[in-house]
Scaffold this active site. Sequence first.
Site, PDB file in Angstrom:
ATOM      1  N   GLN A 160     -20.656  14.332 -27.442  1.00  0.00           N
ATOM      2  CA  GLN A 160     -19.453  14.779 -26.728  1.00  0.00           C
ATOM      3  C   GLN A 160     -18.221  14.183 -27.413  1.00  0.00           C
ATOM      4  O   GLN A 160     -18.261  13.078 -27.948  1.00  0.00           O
ATOM      5  CB  GLN A 160     -19.508  14.403 -25.242  1.00  0.00           C
ATOM      6  CG  GLN A 160     -19.619  12.937 -24.906  1.00  0.00           C
ATOM      7  CD  GLN A 160     -21.042  12.428 -24.772  1.00  0.00           C
ATOM      8  OE1 GLN A 160     -21.903  12.759 -25.575  1.00  0.00           O
ATOM      9  NE2 GLN A 160     -21.278  11.593 -23.760  1.00  0.00           N
TER      10      GLN A 160
ATOM     11  N   TYR B  32     -10.345  14.251  -8.725  1.00  0.00           N
ATOM     12  CA  TYR B  32      -9.256  13.578  -9.444  1.00  0.00           C
ATOM     13  C   TYR B  32      -8.309  14.559 -10.136  1.00  0.00           C
ATOM     14  O   TYR B  32      -7.086  14.449 -10.029  1.00  0.00           O
ATOM     15  CB  TYR B  32      -9.864  12.616 -10.470  1.00  0.00           C
ATOM     16  CG  TYR B  32      -8.867  11.873 -11.317  1.00  0.00           C
ATOM     17  CD1 TYR B  32      -8.087  10.858 -10.774  1.00  0.00           C
ATOM     18  CD2 TYR B  32      -8.723  12.168 -12.672  1.00  0.00           C
ATOM     19  CE1 TYR B  32      -7.177  10.157 -11.562  1.00  0.00           C
ATOM     20  CE2 TYR B  32      -7.820  11.475 -13.463  1.00  0.00           C
ATOM     21  CZ  TYR B  32      -7.051  10.477 -12.906  1.00  0.00           C
ATOM     22  OH  TYR B  32      -6.149   9.791 -13.679  1.00  0.00           O
TER      23      TYR B  32
ATOM     24  N   ASP C  54       0.853  -1.183   0.000  1.00  0.00           N
ATOM     25  CA  ASP C  54       0.000   0.000   0.000  1.00  0.00           C
ATOM     26  C   ASP C  54       0.893   1.238   0.000  1.00  0.00           C
ATOM     27  O   ASP C  54       1.441   1.625   1.045  1.00  0.00           O
ATOM     28  CB  ASP C  54      -0.905   0.000   1.227  1.00  0.00           C
ATOM     29  CG  ASP C  54      -1.854   1.196   1.257  1.00  0.00           C
ATOM     30  OD1 ASP C  54      -1.763   2.045   0.353  1.00  0.00           O
ATOM     31  OD2 ASP C  54      -2.682   1.269   2.187  1.00  0.00           O
TER      32      ASP C  54
ATOM     33  N   LYS D 182      -4.222  15.461  -9.370  1.00  0.00           N
ATOM     34  CA  LYS D 182      -3.182  15.346 -10.393  1.00  0.00           C
ATOM     35  C   LYS D 182      -2.412  16.667 -10.538  1.00  0.00           C
ATOM     36  O   LYS D 182      -1.182  16.666 -10.652  1.00  0.00           O
ATOM     37  CB  LYS D 182      -3.801  14.934 -11.735  1.00  0.00           C
ATOM     38  CG  LYS D 182      -4.303  13.494 -11.788  1.00  0.00           C
ATOM     39  CD  LYS D 182      -3.153  12.513 -11.662  1.00  0.00           C
ATOM     40  CE  LYS D 182      -3.575  11.085 -11.876  1.00  0.00           C
ATOM     41  NZ  LYS D 182      -2.464  10.122 -11.656  1.00  0.00           N
TER      42      LYS D 182
ATOM     43  N   ARG E 142     -12.754  17.289 -25.481  1.00  0.00           N
ATOM     44  CA  ARG E 142     -11.343  17.289 -25.040  1.00  0.00           C
ATOM     45  C   ARG E 142     -10.472  16.693 -26.134  1.00  0.00           C
ATOM     46  O   ARG E 142     -10.786  15.640 -26.693  1.00  0.00           O
ATOM     47  CB  ARG E 142     -11.184  16.497 -23.754  1.00  0.00           C
ATOM     48  CG  ARG E 142      -9.723  16.370 -23.286  1.00  0.00           C
ATOM     49  CD  ARG E 142      -9.627  15.589 -21.973  1.00  0.00           C
ATOM     50  NE  ARG E 142     -10.183  16.370 -20.876  1.00  0.00           N
ATOM     51  CZ  ARG E 142     -10.611  15.834 -19.735  1.00  0.00           C
ATOM     52  NH1 ARG E 142     -10.574  14.528 -19.560  1.00  0.00           N
ATOM     53  NH2 ARG E 142     -11.082  16.613 -18.776  1.00  0.00           N
TER      54      ARG E 142
ATOM     55  N   LYS F 134     -20.639  -3.178 -24.171  1.00  0.00           N
ATOM     56  CA  LYS F 134     -22.072  -3.042 -24.426  1.00  0.00           C
ATOM     57  C   LYS F 134     -22.449  -3.576 -25.807  1.00  0.00           C
ATOM     58  O   LYS F 134     -23.480  -4.247 -25.960  1.00  0.00           O
ATOM     59  CB  LYS F 134     -22.486  -1.571 -24.295  1.00  0.00           C
ATOM     60  CG  LYS F 134     -22.437  -1.052 -22.861  1.00  0.00           C
ATOM     61  CD  LYS F 134     -22.787   0.433 -22.803  1.00  0.00           C
ATOM     62  CE  LYS F 134     -22.736   0.955 -21.373  1.00  0.00           C
ATOM     63  NZ  LYS F 134     -23.106   2.398 -21.304  1.00  0.00           N
TER      64      LYS F 134
END
Length: 333
Positions: free
Chosen positions: A222, A151, A56, A155, A288, A202
């Site tokens: 998107q 998140y 860990d 970073k 993006r 899927k």
Amino acid sequence: MSQNDTVLVAGGGGFIGGHLAKYLFEQGHEDIRVVDIKPFDEWYQVHDWADNRQLDLMGLEACREAVHDAAQIYNLAADMGGMGFIENNKAACMLSVLINTHLLMAAKEAGVERYFYSSSACVYPGYKQQDTDITALKESDAYPADAEDGYGWEKLFSERMCRHFREDYGVETRVARYHNVYGPNGTYDGGREKAPAAICRKVIAAKLSGKHESEIWGDGQQTRSFMYIDDCTYGTKRIMDSDILEPINLGSDELVTINQLVDLAEGFAGINLKRNYKLDAPQGVRGRNSDNTIIQRELGWAPSISLEKGLEQTFKWIYDQMVSGQDAKVNVA
């Protein structure tokens, strides 16, 4: 460094880390230590030639054990997943700051020659990603900061930590901002999967069941770019070995809509789906893409494996897993 020196891959039981350890071995590195928090039977790849350890890395003592005698560290360890995971687990994502902080402290103590940190395109501000027809994101666009909540902020903070350990303590750090990495030997179900793997799953499930319809998160318009894992591992080592001091994009600049991603998967399956758009599902930013000007200038290279080629390999791997009834883990090599 010599190819006989120890290289640590932190987070090596994960998708990217498992591929990176294999790539480094193929490049001639003989002493590779692979560390991950997960039990070995949950690693995506277990390499029998590696020094594999379950630790860990949120704890400083575990980091000291992991970095002992290592010349280089690749830090890919983080608690993360696709948009569905990071939007609903912000605190867990931010706790990954302990991994990078303690690894940097241990690296400084041990005199590690070079340290790589895997950052993310999630550091980029939301206000620059509100349109599907997005201007590709330059490295300088990270500031003024408005990172992905949880998140992305972890970073961005960890990028700064790497910078200051280099400036204040002489730890030679390198940072790459990954853009949507995908490929075989990764998660494709369970909630942590990213869009390419989720869509492959899927479409395959629809083909196998004969019920040709599927849920698509958002309206399908998107946009994103997706980088195949082979480009990621190659680019990671090139950046580690380079003189690039500032965080740099590592991603494809092939911009596609989510609908186009589904089109490709349907083509591989030979079916057409009725698409049920779930507009209230986690979607992340509207668009993006990666600006690759700097990486082209510095390395004379940028990720170039097409989405069609990479997704076909990913689709085939997930199909084989689903047909055989196997879990995505563990591939022993």
